[in-house]
Design a protein around this motif. Structure first.
Motif, PDB file in Angstrom:
ATOM      1  N   ALA A   1      41.656  31.567  43.490  1.00 16.16           N
ATOM      2  CA  ALA A   1      41.511  32.265  42.206  1.00 16.16           C
ATOM      3  C   ALA A   1      40.266  33.148  42.196  1.00 16.16           C
ATOM      4  N   LEU A   2      39.168  32.645  42.751  1.00 17.17           N
ATOM      5  CA  LEU A   2      37.927  33.432  42.792  1.00 17.17           C
ATOM      6  C   LEU A   2      38.062  34.648  43.712  1.00 17.17           C
ATOM      7  N   LEU A   3      38.762  34.500  44.827  1.00 18.11           N
ATOM      8  CA  LEU A   3      38.987  35.632  45.724  1.00 18.11           C
ATOM      9  C   LEU A   3      39.812  36.716  45.033  1.00 18.11           C
ATOM     10  N   GLU A   4      40.808  36.279  44.286  1.00 15.48           N
ATOM     11  CA  GLU A   4      41.636  37.242  43.553  1.00 15.48           C
ATOM     12  C   GLU A   4      40.827  37.933  42.461  1.00 15.48           C
TER      13      GLU A   4
ATOM     14  N   GLN B   1      39.959  42.015  42.162  1.00 13.82           N
ATOM     15  CA  GLN B   1      40.186  42.827  40.965  1.00 13.82           C
ATOM     16  C   GLN B   1      38.880  43.477  40.489  1.00 13.82           C
ATOM     17  N   GLN B   2      37.788  42.713  40.563  1.00 13.81           N
ATOM     18  CA  GLN B   2      36.494  43.262  40.144  1.00 13.81           C
ATOM     19  C   GLN B   2      36.045  44.394  41.066  1.00 13.81           C
ATOM     20  N   THR B   3      36.319  44.254  42.363  1.00 16.26           N
ATOM     21  CA  THR B   3      35.964  45.310  43.324  1.00 16.26           C
ATOM     22  C   THR B   3      36.769  46.574  43.037  1.00 16.26           C
ATOM     23  N   ASN B   4      38.050  46.399  42.777  1.00 15.22           N
ATOM     24  CA  ASN B   4      38.903  47.552  42.475  1.00 15.22           C
ATOM     25  C   ASN B   4      38.473  48.244  41.181  1.00 15.22           C
TER      26      ASN B   4
ATOM     27  N   THR C   1      29.120  37.900  42.631  1.00 10.35           N
ATOM     28  CA  THR C   1      28.874  36.597  41.990  1.00 10.35           C
ATOM     29  C   THR C   1      30.078  35.675  42.160  1.00 10.35           C
ATOM     30  N   SER C   2      31.272  36.210  41.978  1.00 12.62           N
ATOM     31  CA  SER C   2      32.493  35.405  42.144  1.00 12.62           C
ATOM     32  C   SER C   2      32.617  34.879  43.571  1.00 12.62           C
ATOM     33  N   LEU C   3      32.293  35.731  44.538  1.00 16.37           N
ATOM     34  CA  LEU C   3      32.413  35.333  45.948  1.00 16.37           C
ATOM     35  C   LEU C   3      31.340  34.324  46.340  1.00 16.37           C
ATOM     36  N   GLN C   4      30.159  34.430  45.753  1.00 21.89           N
ATOM     37  CA  GLN C   4      29.114  33.442  46.021  1.00 21.89           C
ATOM     38  C   GLN C   4      29.507  32.068  45.468  1.00 21.89           C
ATOM     39  N   ARG C   5      30.193  32.045  44.332  1.00 21.56           N
ATOM     40  CA  ARG C   5      30.720  30.788  43.786  1.00 21.56           C
ATOM     41  C   ARG C   5      31.773  30.210  44.735  1.00 21.56           C
ATOM     42  N   ALA C   6      32.645  31.072  45.237  1.00 25.75           N
ATOM     43  CA  ALA C   6      33.678  30.630  46.182  1.00 25.75           C
ATOM     44  C   ALA C   6      33.052  30.072  47.457  1.00 25.75           C
TER      45      ALA C   6
ATOM     46  N   TYR D   1      33.728  34.638  53.570  1.00 29.11           N
ATOM     47  CA  TYR D   1      32.636  35.364  54.226  1.00 29.11           C
ATOM     48  C   TYR D   1      33.015  36.830  54.463  1.00 29.11           C
ATOM     49  N   TYR D   2      34.275  37.063  54.806  1.00 21.91           N
ATOM     50  CA  TYR D   2      34.727  38.443  55.019  1.00 21.91           C
ATOM     51  C   TYR D   2      34.587  39.247  53.723  1.00 21.91           C
ATOM     52  N   SER D   3      35.101  38.700  52.616  1.00 20.06           N
ATOM     53  CA  SER D   3      35.066  39.426  51.332  1.00 20.06           C
ATOM     54  C   SER D   3      33.638  39.632  50.844  1.00 20.06           C
TER      55      SER D   3
END
Length: 199
Positions: free
Chosen positions: A100-103, A107-110, A119-124, A135-137
């Protein structure tokens, strides 16, 4: 009885006394004839050992079996089968919260919300610290923000985690090549592209 005979008699008596017999007893001790018994045993293919010093028949004893346990310890006695639990290979299932966080980050990047995506990716990453996709994202988000040093460091951590996963390693090295190109390190970008082609 002459002197020589007396000396021989004394010497014989001394030997017999040392052996634990009396001089008289050595001549009166009956000698058991075992020739028939041994010949019969040998004809039957059975040879029973006899102790030469005592003349007593020795009964052979079967050796106690020695078993080895799985850890190499020695165990004496009958073997006991120990059930061994089958090895269970756990397949890593994606965490629903991480998915869910990756998705959300995508969306936030787009939408151009790169800091929110970060911030979302750091939580993930905190939830699933061994997921190469996270790590890729995250590395790609750092690249988009112009944080090339952090981007490459995160991507290299992803490479360390993704060992044995060729498709993910190829994507991460391609990302590292893009990061180095954006940072102006064209030679380093070529090296990263060469590594990506190995997978």
């Amino acid at each position: 009885m002459n002197f020589t005979t007396q000396i021989k008699w004394i010497a014989l008596s001394a030997l017999v006394t040392l052996a634990g017999c009396s001089t008289q007893g050595i001549y009166n001790t009956p000698i058991e004839d075992r020739s028939t018994t041994r010949s019969q045993q040998e004809s039957n293919g059975i040879a029973t050992p006899v102790d030469i010093t005592t003349g007593v028949t020795v009964t052979p004893v079967a050796p106690t079996p020695v078993f080895r346990t799985q850890r190499g310890d020695t165990a004496v006695g009958p073997s006991t089968s120990v059930p061994v639990a089958p090895k269970v290979v756990l397949q890593s299932q994606p965490n629903s919260a991480v998915v869910a966080l990756l998705e959300t980050a995508r969306q936030q990047t787009n939408s151009g919300e790169l800091r929110s995506a970060q911030t979302s990716l750091q939580r993930a990453q905190r939830i699933s610290p061994k997921d190469p996709e996270v790590y890729y994202s995250l590395a790609d988000t750092h690249r988009r923000l112009g944080e090339f040093l952090q981007a490459e460091q995160v991507a290299l951590k992803g490479v360390a985690i993704a060992q044995g996963q060729n498709s993910k390693l190829r994507r991460l090295w391609q990302l590292i090549a893009s990061i180095r190109t954006d940072a102006g390190d064209l030679e380093g970008a070529d090296k990263a592209s060469g590594v990506a082609r190995r997978y």
